[in-house]
Design a protein around this motif. Structure first.
Motif, PDB file in Angstrom:
ATOM      1  N   UNK A  89       0.771  -1.235   0.000  1.00 26.06           N
ATOM      2  CA  UNK A  89       0.000   0.000   0.000  1.00 26.06           C
ATOM      3  C   UNK A  89       0.800   1.283   0.000  1.00 26.06           C
ATOM      4  N   UNK A  90       2.052   1.203  -0.432  1.00 22.99           N
ATOM      5  CA  UNK A  90       2.869   2.404  -0.539  1.00 22.99           C
ATOM      6  C   UNK A  90       3.056   2.718  -2.024  1.00 22.99           C
ATOM      7  N   UNK A  91       2.277   3.650  -2.573  1.00 23.25           N
ATOM      8  CA  UNK A  91       2.251   3.903  -4.028  1.00 23.25           C
ATOM      9  C   UNK A  91       3.436   4.750  -4.500  1.00 23.25           C
ATOM     10  N   UNK A  92       4.628   4.263  -4.294  1.00 25.90           N
ATOM     11  CA  UNK A  92       5.809   5.044  -4.639  1.00 25.90           C
ATOM     12  C   UNK A  92       6.133   4.945  -6.123  1.00 25.90           C
ATOM     13  N   UNK A  93       6.741   6.000  -6.642  1.00 24.86           N
ATOM     14  CA  UNK A  93       7.236   6.017  -8.014  1.00 24.86           C
ATOM     15  C   UNK A  93       8.759   6.044  -8.059  1.00 24.86           C
ATOM     16  N   UNK A  94       9.384   6.275  -6.888  1.00 25.44           N
ATOM     17  CA  UNK A  94      10.834   6.380  -6.787  1.00 25.44           C
ATOM     18  C   UNK A  94      11.298   5.639  -5.544  1.00 25.44           C
ATOM     19  N   UNK A  95      12.351   4.836  -5.680  1.00 28.35           N
ATOM     20  CA  UNK A  95      13.087   4.326  -4.535  1.00 28.35           C
ATOM     21  C   UNK A  95      14.358   5.144  -4.372  1.00 28.35           C
ATOM     22  N   UNK A  96      14.844   5.224  -3.127  1.00 25.84           N
ATOM     23  CA  UNK A  96      16.022   6.035  -2.836  1.00 25.84           C
ATOM     24  C   UNK A  96      17.091   5.211  -2.121  1.00 25.84           C
ATOM     25  N   UNK A  97      17.800   4.363  -2.863  1.00 32.61           N
ATOM     26  CA  UNK A  97      18.999   3.737  -2.293  1.00 32.61           C
ATOM     27  C   UNK A  97      20.131   4.756  -2.276  1.00 32.61           C
ATOM     28  N   UNK A  98      21.285   4.425  -1.696  1.00 36.40           N
ATOM     29  CA  UNK A  98      22.387   5.397  -1.653  1.00 36.40           C
ATOM     30  C   UNK A  98      22.846   5.898  -3.017  1.00 36.40           C
ATOM     31  N   UNK A  99      22.700   5.112  -4.089  1.00 36.39           N
ATOM     32  CA  UNK A  99      23.194   5.519  -5.407  1.00 36.39           C
ATOM     33  C   UNK A  99      22.448   6.721  -5.964  1.00 36.39           C
ATOM     34  N   UNK A 100      21.140   6.834  -5.690  1.00 36.48           N
ATOM     35  CA  UNK A 100      20.349   7.921  -6.255  1.00 36.48           C
ATOM     36  C   UNK A 100      18.909   7.508  -6.463  1.00 36.48           C
ATOM     37  N   UNK A 101      18.142   8.348  -7.153  1.00 31.99           N
ATOM     38  CA  UNK A 101      16.726   8.090  -7.364  1.00 31.99           C
ATOM     39  C   UNK A 101      16.532   6.999  -8.416  1.00 31.99           C
ATOM     40  N   UNK A 102      15.712   6.002  -8.062  1.00 38.13           N
ATOM     41  CA  UNK A 102      15.470   4.841  -8.909  1.00 38.13           C
ATOM     42  C   UNK A 102      13.986   4.799  -9.274  1.00 38.13           C
ATOM     43  N   UNK A 103      13.626   5.091 -10.529  1.00 33.98           N
ATOM     44  CA  UNK A 103      12.217   5.023 -10.942  1.00 33.98           C
ATOM     45  C   UNK A 103      11.664   3.605 -10.836  1.00 33.98           C
ATOM     46  N   UNK A 104      10.371   3.533 -10.530  1.00 25.25           N
ATOM     47  CA  UNK A 104       9.678   2.260 -10.306  1.00 25.25           C
ATOM     48  C   UNK A 104       8.387   2.257 -11.113  1.00 25.25           C
ATOM     49  N   UNK A 110       4.635  -7.603 -14.041  1.00 21.42           N
ATOM     50  CA  UNK A 110       6.073  -7.413 -13.879  1.00 21.42           C
ATOM     51  C   UNK A 110       6.339  -6.126 -13.102  1.00 21.42           C
ATOM     52  N   UNK A 111       7.410  -6.137 -12.338  1.00 19.93           N
ATOM     53  CA  UNK A 111       7.862  -4.946 -11.621  1.00 19.93           C
ATOM     54  C   UNK A 111       9.191  -4.505 -12.214  1.00 19.93           C
ATOM     55  N   UNK A 112       9.307  -3.184 -12.480  1.00 22.54           N
ATOM     56  CA  UNK A 112      10.479  -2.640 -13.148  1.00 22.54           C
ATOM     57  C   UNK A 112      11.114  -1.538 -12.315  1.00 22.54           C
ATOM     58  N   UNK A 113      12.447  -1.481 -12.357  1.00 24.38           N
ATOM     59  CA  UNK A 113      13.189  -0.335 -11.816  1.00 24.38           C
ATOM     60  C   UNK A 113      14.219   0.090 -12.863  1.00 24.38           C
ATOM     61  N   UNK A 114      14.716   1.305 -12.737  1.00 24.70           N
ATOM     62  CA  UNK A 114      15.745   1.787 -13.657  1.00 24.70           C
ATOM     63  C   UNK A 114      16.959   2.254 -12.874  1.00 24.70           C
ATOM     64  N   UNK A 115      18.147   2.001 -13.449  1.00 22.75           N
ATOM     65  CA  UNK A 115      19.376   2.438 -12.816  1.00 22.75           C
ATOM     66  C   UNK A 115      20.437   2.769 -13.848  1.00 22.75           C
TER      67      UNK A 115
END
Length: 232
Positions: A89-104, A110-115
């Protein structure tokens, strides 16, 4: 006690349509319950190729540990964590690992991320002539016993289908079942969309984007949810 979700990421299918492969992943959505000083020991105790600690659910802030070290970016942990958080239930569009903003994003199951390729470890790339040669390897190829390397061959070059195995001894993982960071590097190196069959049957889709990022995606399954009371 902390709550641990165990997932399988980049799950494939066999010829009968049954699930096969998928890289195990541990995720603590209640990351602040585990002090930063203890996280490396927890990851080592769990023994997954990566374990994720989510520190801010609203902002998607998290950190990633292998059994041996912390990573700024990694593919299957981010795909798996995105799938879990969206399902919780967390409708995020971005994850924030240490590397930077990761689109979701999610589409078609299927689940997609970009790096960015430079965020991923600098894998060696060893191309073999035939998929069977990749499958026949007893372990990391000669000369690569102490460095991270992806060994691959075309299954169908015209269709972009690749057979791969990835060995990551520098991160404390002898052989990884499904390696999103390697998929990012390989798709960027080849400059085209790939469907990668890795390990015993995991499937990773990787597509270079015009902005220099590479999008990777796959299917995720829940294995279990349990309390973790390990004492690092």
């Amino acid at each position: 006690m902390s709550n641990l979700h165990v997932l399988k990421v980049f799950v494939g299918e066999d010829e009968n349509g049954a699930a096969v492969g998928g890289n195990p992943l541990g995720v603590f959505l209640d990351g602040p319950e585990i002090p930063p000083s203890e996280r490396q020991a927890v990851a080592r105790d769990l023994g997954f190729s990566e374990t994720v600690f989510v520190d801010d659910l609203e902002r998607g802030e998290l950190c990633i540990f292998t059994p041996a070290s912390e990573l700024p970016f990694a593919g299957h942990p981010l795909v798996g964590t995105a799938w879990l958080m969206l399902g919780e239930g967390f409708p995020l569009e971005i994850l924030n690992p240490p590397a930077g903003e990761v689109p979701v994003r999610q589409s078609g199951g299927m689940t997609y991320i970009s790096g960015r390729p430079e965020w991923a470890p600098p894998f060696g790339h060893l191309r073999l002539d035939l998929p069977g040669e990749v499958e026949a390897l007893p372990g990391a190829p000669d000369g690569y016993g102490e460095v991270d390397v992806g060994v691959w061959a075309w299954e169908d070059e015209a269709a972009g289908r690749v057979r791969a195995r990835v060995f990551v001894p520098e991160l404390g993982v002898a052989e990884d079942e499904a390696t999103g960071a390697h998929a990012v590097r390989l798709a960027a190196k080849l400059g085209r969309t790939l469907v990668i069959r890795q390990g015993v049957g995991s499937i990773i889709v990787a597509e270079p984007k015009p902005d220099g990022m590479v999008e990777i995606g796959g299917k995720v399954e829940i294995v279990e949810e349990r309390e973790y009371g390990g004492k690092p």
